[in-house]
Design a protein around this motif. Sequence first.
Motif, PDB file in Angstrom:
ATOM      1  N   SER A   1      61.220 -19.214  66.076  1.00 33.60           N
ATOM      2  CA  SER A   1      62.475 -19.705  65.500  1.00 33.60           C
ATOM      3  C   SER A   1      62.820 -21.042  66.142  1.00 33.60           C
TER       4      SER A   1
ATOM      5  N   GLN B   1      62.450 -21.455  58.659  1.00 35.53           N
ATOM      6  CA  GLN B   1      63.284 -22.221  59.581  1.00 35.53           C
ATOM      7  C   GLN B   1      62.794 -23.663  59.690  1.00 35.53           C
TER       8      GLN B   1
ATOM      9  N   GLN C   1      66.817 -13.040  57.793  1.00 37.85           N
ATOM     10  CA  GLN C   1      65.474 -13.548  58.061  1.00 37.85           C
ATOM     11  C   GLN C   1      64.483 -12.427  57.766  1.00 37.85           C
TER      12      GLN C   1
END
Length: 762
Positions: A308, A508, A557
Amino acid sequence: MIRKLIIAEKPSQAREYAAALGVKKRGDGFLENESYVITWCYGHLLELERPEAYMDLDRVGKRWSLKRLPVLPKLRDFRRVVKSGAEKQFKVIQQWLKSSDIGEVICGTDADREGQLLFQEVWDASKCNKPLSRLWISSLTNAAILEGLKSLRPGESMAGLAAAGNGRAYADWDFGMNLTEGFSSLFGSFDAERKKPNVISIGRVQTPTLALIVEREWEIEQFVTQRFFEVKAEFTTLQGGYPGKWFDLRDDSKRITDPQVAETIVAKTQGKQGEILRIEQKDVQEPAPLLFDLTSLSIAASKKYGYSAEKVLQLAQSLYEKKAITYPRTDCAYLSTDILPKLPDHLRATRQEPYTNLVDEAAQFGLPKGKRVINTITAHHAIIPTTEKVALDRLNRDEQNLYDLILRRFLAVWFPPAQYHQTDVVTMVEDEAFRTKGKVLLSLGWKKVYGSSELNEESEGKSKKKLKQDQTEDESVALPPLSKGEDVKAKRVFIEEKSTKPPKRFTQGDLLKAMEGAGKQIDDEILRQQLKGKGLGTVATRPAIIESLIDRGYILQDHKILRPTEKGVELIKVIKEKLPQAQLLISAEMTGQMEFDLSKVERGELTIEHYMTEVEEAIVRILQELRSFEQRHGKTPLALAPSSKNLKKGKEVKESGKKDKTKPVEESPVKRLGNCPKCGGEIIEGQKGFGCSNWREGCRFVLWKTPICGKVLTVNQVKSLLKKGRTPLIKGFKSKSGKTFAAYLIWEDQLEAKLKFEIENS
């Protein structure tokens, strides 16, 4: 004895300053010797007061309501209070700032806007008027620290940076506090499952970022797949065979959508003679990718390792504090001319296995040249390895992965461009044109730095999958010797049916690109550098924005993919369809312009007063619109954030009310509680304690669930301890004599997870 006071951003930074200066004597919250006192913050020690501090609560009430708004303090009226748990360290800093022993103060916080702001907060609170200087460095090596101390910047040169920091903080407070209360009072409700209000959080950067994700979802839902047909041929010549693909000579972007047209071309050309109409051959060069800034590093690490954005920032910060890399919170992918003489030292520091041979070869090519490497920089240059050799075995696995990405990208710019021989052939059969592309690698150049499996990943402007597809169809063709006018035969002609694909949901990495480009995903890395400063947020704040959208129930997510929840969709829909004034909140371009205006404040080209006036006027307009909406429609609660229970049962639905066909995301039972003080990894709850998720890589940090005077640490207490350095006040401790008492738990030795009591003042 008059000494210099250095104020660092955090204890680890202070320890590096102390090591460079030979400061060894420890005090309570500081280090000292005959020449220096070094103390530190824990990030921001102060925070802006809540809106209620500016209200007459007897008149407006304690309940959130549009009637209480707006709350827009004047610049001189904004007040800060010491954060809970930071009182002790704040007092230490204030005492030294006011001490007669101190003759000069040096701001040694991180050299960026937020670093300047957190220093400015404690400096302004002290009313100190001693001489002030600024330490501005890009790495924490001893050499960089000592060199920086020899060339300190005047404190007054940071006025613009400090003003921009305050402007960011005040604007975020005005937007967040006023509009979160306004939207929540109108569109919020009570979440019975969580037993707390369903807050409709609004943010200057958060909300337009959510809009990007929601609008992408709508594009996907509304996408209509279209079939098209490709006509392909296999040609033969005396020298060998080669493939080709039909195209329209007048419009090479034209697709065949009618199968009859495709079949007609096949029937017309099958088995027929043709000739080579045109053949173009040239040698082309592919330069190494630009050095990393934080965004491009996050994108690369997301693509290769699935990290991330927040994790990349944590890992990069840890590598910086371990002196492995230069300052990571940079938006620049270039180096400045003054670093050129030092680059051989940076290169030599990387000479260890498995990089030794590559480093030796890189050194033979001489210093990197050209504007792709040496160019105008912003506050900090690109992320590169430092001049100190890193003990790789002292890095955990994730740190090694990130360091490897940075090191190889640095090595690549020393090597020459990769060289290809490119061929473009047009073959005509019965007045129908077929194109063939061939691309042959002549010299690896910089690609030697990467293994064969990684070559495509490092090529510019294309994803690995896209490259693979292009090369299969167009560029990997092994062509026989060909010449213009040569006769060929269409041995086989056939049709491949294909269909258009909807846009992809953001990863992301994709979202970081879109945030940086104020809503536009800019793949060209040179153009990306030219458009700096007009994006959503900054390189340092974007990872936290993504995490906050997840935490607040606006997005989910699913592995690498981000998608909006029903709550997130409904918020953007109501703004887009019912609140024209509030559409400022979902305009990536407008928010990007605000970020650009902040950079003008930093440069002294715009006053903070002018900037804040525009912020305040926008907030007043939006609040007036919310009041009008309330008068017409009353309170209109939005959907709740999805619960883990509903997610596991697949009950999360789209805005339309239909079940989402996408596989539901099951929330992991392991939740991140904060960052490991030892390695920067994630602290998670286990059966017997709260430990670091990097334990397999050797990190032994753990807070055991052993009772402390009869009390066992809870999840929330551990979260507070990791974030603020202390727990909330805990009541019910029992001493050995049986007497109960209340106290905070604070760190005695953070790295060894040792705690001590801080007794509440009676």
